[in-house]
Design a protein around this motif. Structure first.
Motif, PDB file in Angstrom:
ATOM      1  N   LEU A  22      -9.378  27.567  36.557  1.00 56.55           N
ATOM      2  CA  LEU A  22      -9.211  26.777  37.778  1.00 56.55           C
ATOM      3  C   LEU A  22      -9.515  27.612  39.015  1.00 56.55           C
ATOM      4  O   LEU A  22      -9.155  28.792  39.091  1.00 56.55           O
ATOM      5  CB  LEU A  22      -7.769  26.269  37.884  1.00 56.55           C
ATOM      6  CG  LEU A  22      -7.180  25.560  36.655  1.00 56.55           C
ATOM      7  CD1 LEU A  22      -5.715  25.179  36.915  1.00 56.55           C
ATOM      8  CD2 LEU A  22      -7.988  24.310  36.301  1.00 56.55           C
TER       9      LEU A  22
ATOM     10  N   THR B 253       1.998  34.455  38.855  1.00 55.37           N
ATOM     11  CA  THR B 253       0.776  33.854  39.377  1.00 55.37           C
ATOM     12  C   THR B 253       0.235  34.414  40.699  1.00 55.37           C
ATOM     13  O   THR B 253      -0.757  33.924  41.180  1.00 55.37           O
ATOM     14  CB  THR B 253       0.984  32.328  39.552  1.00 55.37           C
ATOM     15  OG1 THR B 253       2.164  32.117  40.313  1.00 55.37           O
ATOM     16  CG2 THR B 253       1.093  31.628  38.227  1.00 55.37           C
TER      17      THR B 253
ATOM     18  N   VAL C 208      -5.930  26.733  43.946  1.00 52.39           N
ATOM     19  CA  VAL C 208      -5.487  25.352  44.144  1.00 52.39           C
ATOM     20  C   VAL C 208      -4.961  25.151  45.568  1.00 52.39           C
ATOM     21  O   VAL C 208      -4.380  26.058  46.171  1.00 52.39           O
ATOM     22  CB  VAL C 208      -4.419  25.012  43.076  1.00 52.39           C
ATOM     23  CG1 VAL C 208      -3.794  23.653  43.324  1.00 52.39           C
ATOM     24  CG2 VAL C 208      -5.059  25.054  41.688  1.00 52.39           C
TER      25      VAL C 208
ATOM     26  N   GLY D  31       6.252  24.494  38.114  1.00 53.85           N
ATOM     27  CA  GLY D  31       5.437  25.204  39.096  1.00 53.85           C
ATOM     28  C   GLY D  31       4.629  24.258  39.970  1.00 53.85           C
ATOM     29  O   GLY D  31       4.793  23.035  39.925  1.00 53.85           O
TER      30      GLY D  31
ATOM     31  N   LYS E 175      -4.783  37.416  32.741  1.00 50.97           N
ATOM     32  CA  LYS E 175      -5.219  36.064  32.375  1.00 50.97           C
ATOM     33  C   LYS E 175      -6.440  36.137  31.448  1.00 50.97           C
ATOM     34  O   LYS E 175      -6.563  35.348  30.517  1.00 50.97           O
ATOM     35  CB  LYS E 175      -5.552  35.239  33.625  1.00 50.97           C
ATOM     36  CG  LYS E 175      -4.385  34.978  34.560  1.00 50.97           C
ATOM     37  CD  LYS E 175      -3.323  34.077  33.978  1.00 50.97           C
ATOM     38  CE  LYS E 175      -3.715  32.632  33.880  1.00 50.97           C
ATOM     39  NZ  LYS E 175      -2.584  31.790  33.399  1.00 50.97           N
TER      40      LYS E 175
ATOM     41  N   ASP F 163      12.640  31.009  28.477  1.00 53.99           N
ATOM     42  CA  ASP F 163      11.603  32.005  28.754  1.00 53.99           C
ATOM     43  C   ASP F 163      10.582  32.023  27.619  1.00 53.99           C
ATOM     44  O   ASP F 163      10.973  32.110  26.448  1.00 53.99           O
ATOM     45  CB  ASP F 163      12.292  33.374  28.891  1.00 53.99           C
ATOM     46  CG  ASP F 163      11.391  34.399  29.532  1.00 53.99           C
ATOM     47  OD1 ASP F 163      10.255  34.595  29.046  1.00 53.99           O
ATOM     48  OD2 ASP F 163      11.814  35.008  30.534  1.00 53.99           O
TER      49      ASP F 163
HETATM   50  N1  LIG Z   1      -2.227  27.727  41.779  1.00 55.66           N
HETATM   51  C1  LIG Z   1      -3.442  28.241  41.647  1.00 55.66           C
HETATM   52  O1  LIG Z   1      -4.169  28.434  42.639  1.00 55.66           O
HETATM   53  C2  LIG Z   1      -3.977  28.558  40.271  1.00 55.66           C
HETATM   54  C3  LIG Z   1      -5.354  28.791  40.158  1.00 55.66           C
HETATM   55  C4  LIG Z   1      -5.871  29.111  38.914  1.00 55.66           C
HETATM   56  C5  LIG Z   1      -5.053  29.168  37.802  1.00 55.66           C
HETATM   57  N2  LIG Z   1      -3.727  28.954  37.942  1.00 55.66           N
HETATM   58  C6  LIG Z   1      -2.912  29.062  36.721  1.00 55.66           C
HETATM   59  O2  LIG Z   1      -2.223  27.842  36.521  1.00 55.66           O
HETATM   60  C7  LIG Z   1      -0.926  28.096  36.008  1.00 55.66           C
HETATM   61  C8  LIG Z   1       0.109  27.452  36.899  1.00 55.66           C
HETATM   62  O3  LIG Z   1      -0.049  27.939  38.222  1.00 55.66           O
HETATM   63  P1  LIG Z   1       0.905  27.484  39.402  1.00 55.66           P
HETATM   64  O4  LIG Z   1       0.146  27.623  40.659  1.00 55.66           O
HETATM   65  O5  LIG Z   1       1.531  26.195  39.056  1.00 55.66           O
HETATM   66  O6  LIG Z   1       1.934  28.671  39.347  1.00 55.66           O
HETATM   67  P2  LIG Z   1       3.508  28.670  39.655  1.00 55.66           P
HETATM   68  O7  LIG Z   1       3.873  30.090  39.872  1.00 55.66           O
HETATM   69  O8  LIG Z   1       3.806  27.691  40.700  1.00 55.66           O
HETATM   70  O9  LIG Z   1       4.106  28.154  38.282  1.00 55.66           O
HETATM   71  C9  LIG Z   1       4.317  28.981  37.169  1.00 55.66           C
HETATM   72  C10 LIG Z   1       5.618  28.551  36.543  1.00 55.66           C
HETATM   73  O10 LIG Z   1       5.851  29.391  35.409  1.00 55.66           O
HETATM   74  C11 LIG Z   1       7.239  29.675  35.366  1.00 55.66           C
HETATM   75  N3  LIG Z   1       7.431  30.928  34.616  1.00 55.66           N
HETATM   76  C12 LIG Z   1       7.135  32.187  35.025  1.00 55.66           C
HETATM   77  N4  LIG Z   1       7.475  33.064  34.066  1.00 55.66           N
HETATM   78  C13 LIG Z   1       7.983  32.332  33.044  1.00 55.66           C
HETATM   79  C14 LIG Z   1       8.528  32.684  31.768  1.00 55.66           C
HETATM   80  N5  LIG Z   1       8.598  33.969  31.369  1.00 55.66           N
HETATM   81  N6  LIG Z   1       8.975  31.708  30.965  1.00 55.66           N
HETATM   82  C15 LIG Z   1       8.927  30.400  31.366  1.00 55.66           C
HETATM   83  N7  LIG Z   1       8.438  30.015  32.565  1.00 55.66           N
HETATM   84  C16 LIG Z   1       7.970  30.975  33.390  1.00 55.66           C
HETATM   85  C17 LIG Z   1       7.658  29.802  36.822  1.00 55.66           C
HETATM   86  O11 LIG Z   1       9.045  29.607  36.984  1.00 55.66           O
HETATM   87  C18 LIG Z   1       6.818  28.713  37.471  1.00 55.66           C
HETATM   88  O12 LIG Z   1       7.534  27.497  37.575  1.00 55.66           O
HETATM   89  C19 LIG Z   1      -0.781  29.609  35.916  1.00 55.66           C
HETATM   90  O13 LIG Z   1      -1.031  29.978  34.599  1.00 55.66           O
HETATM   91  C20 LIG Z   1      -1.864  30.138  36.830  1.00 55.66           C
HETATM   92  O14 LIG Z   1      -2.342  31.382  36.348  1.00 55.66           O
HETATM   93  C21 LIG Z   1      -3.169  28.640  39.144  1.00 55.66           C
END
Ligand SMILES: NC(=O)c1ccc[n+]([C@@H]2O[C@H](COP(=O)([O-])OP(=O)(O)OC[C@H]3O[C@@H](n4cnc5c(N)ncnc54)[C@H](O)[C@@H]3O)[C@@H](O)[C@H]2O)c1
Length: 346
Positions: free
Chosen positions: A187, A97, A190, A23, A164, A73
């Motif tokens: 967080l 997300t 981002v 991600g 969450k 998964d």
């Molecule tokens: N990006 C932000 O602004 C932000 C802010 C606060 C918290 N977060 C948290 O940080 C974490 C990562 O965020 P991100 O921005 O990298 O999100 P993202 O959506 O880019 O990455 C999430 C990843 O999880 C994978 N995924 C989804 N369902 C899945 C499953 N069932 N099994 C295995 N993999 C699975 C997706 O393929 C993806 O690569 C998340 O938990 C999100 O809640 C993100």
């Protein structure tokens, strides 16, 4: 489930499992860990179901480290069993997300974030994992009065935020019951460049739209509302920081770079793309809300964010530099569209 190995692995080294490692945050985290002295000789194992098809995140990984990739998964026992072989530490990033879209895909959001999240931590307990870092979000708070800290009573407004929060509560309960060393990081939204970046959150989306010559559309009512933001490099630094601490068990930390209003974000974008068009719409906003977080708890431990909103915007604008030529801009002229539905916290 498929897998591959790269690099010169050290069989006796530590194994760090990164769920959702393909991600936005995960793709930078695994690269940062690979070159971090703390993780020298470590195997970095990624499990991701590739729902966003970001295969590019697995390309050109640093050869210095030993990577393992499992396309799988987090909701499936067989995949979890394989992922948890000899794991020492976990960074749990996998999930659904997008906050606004979580209203439309509520069931999937809860299934992955709560049921899947629960499975990950249960396997961590079974596997005697040394350290578990759960990546939560500022979206658990809901609207706040003034700047609030981790003790504030959360009232999330989106299914995403609610899922969450449920996963967080579960992680902390398990930590207390089993003794598993869990740390929760909340967080801010981002921004900034990573190879697996998303464009469904406000700073990156606006920076892209500005580069593509499209207007930024904002609700009048949202211009002064503040939200917490965090550069992706500070997010990965914070995750690495938490992984290295054994004295913050069952603790929750806000991690933010800046609480910023939409006006502030637009001003930062204007500095990089001066001719960007901003359209203010008088329509009332239904799901916009203001919340400001206090990030001093983690800062008291010695963690300091290093990057600004300016850094994040500049990185995106630099990556899209070719779009800034006027010819490209005219070729791409399209009807302005409201992107507000997609612009929110994550
Ligand atoms: N990006 C932000 O602004 C932000 C802010 C606060 C918290 N977060 C948290 O940080 C974490 C990562 O965020 P991100 O921005 O990298 O999100 P993202 O959506 O880019 O990455 C999430 C990843 O999880 C994978 N995924 C989804 N369902 C899945 C499953 N069932 N099994 C295995 N993999 C699975 C997706 O393929 C993806 O690569 C998340 O938990 C999100 O809640 C993100």
């Amino acid at each position: 489930m498929g897998g591959f190995r790269t690099g010169e692995g050290t069989e006796q080294g530590m194994v760090v499992l990164v769920t959702g490692g393909c991600g936005y945050i995960g793709s930078k985290l695994i690269r940062d860990m690979a070159v971090h002295p703390k993780f020298s000789g470590t195997t970095i194992r990624v499990i991701d179901n590739m729902m966003r098809e970001r295969y590019v995140t697995l390309m050109d990984l640093p050869t210095k480290s030993d990577f393992e990739f499992l396309e799988g998964d987090i909701r499936k026992d067989e995949d979890m069993r394989n992922a948890f072989r000899d794991v020492d530490m976990v960074v749990d990033l996998a999930g659904i997300t997008n906050a606004p879209i979580s209203f439309e895909r509520k069931e999937l959001t809860f299934d992955v974030n709560v049921n899947g999240g629960r499975k990950v931590i249960e396997y961590a307990v079974k596997s005697d994992v040394e350290k578990f870092v759960y990546s939560s979000t500022a979206s658990v708070y809901g609207p706040t009065k003034g700047i609030v800290d981790e003790t504030y009573h959360c009232k999330p407004v989106s299914p995403y935020g609610e899922s969450k929060l449920q996963a967080e509560v579960f992680c902390l309960e398990i930590s207390k019951q089993s003794g598993l060393d869990v740390t929760v990081l909340r967080l801010g939204t981002v921004h900034g460049y990573s190879i697996g970046m998303r464009f469904d959150t406000v700073v990156d989306r606006f920076a892209y739209l500005a580069c593509a010559g499209m207007p930024l559309t904002v609700w009048e009512s949202a211009r002064m509302e503040k939200r917490p933001y965090l550069h992706v490099a500070d997010a990965t630094d914070a995750l690495i920081f938490a992984l290295g601490r054994s004295d913050i068990k069952a603790q929750t930390y806000n991690v933010i770079g800046e609480n910023a209003s939409m006006n502030r974000i637009i001003d930062v974008i204007k500095k990089e793309v001066p001719n960007v068009q901003v359209t203010v719409t008088p329509s009332p906003s239904l799901n916009q809300l203001s919340y400001e977080l206090d990030g001093s708890k983690i800062e008291r431990l010695g963690f300091r964010p290093r990057k600004s909103l300016e850094d994040g915007v500049r990185e995106i604008v630099e990556k899209f530099h070719a779009l800034l030529g006027s010819r490209a801009r005219h070729a791409r002229r399209i009807l302005p569209r409201t992107v507000l539905a997609e612009l929110s916290e994550s």
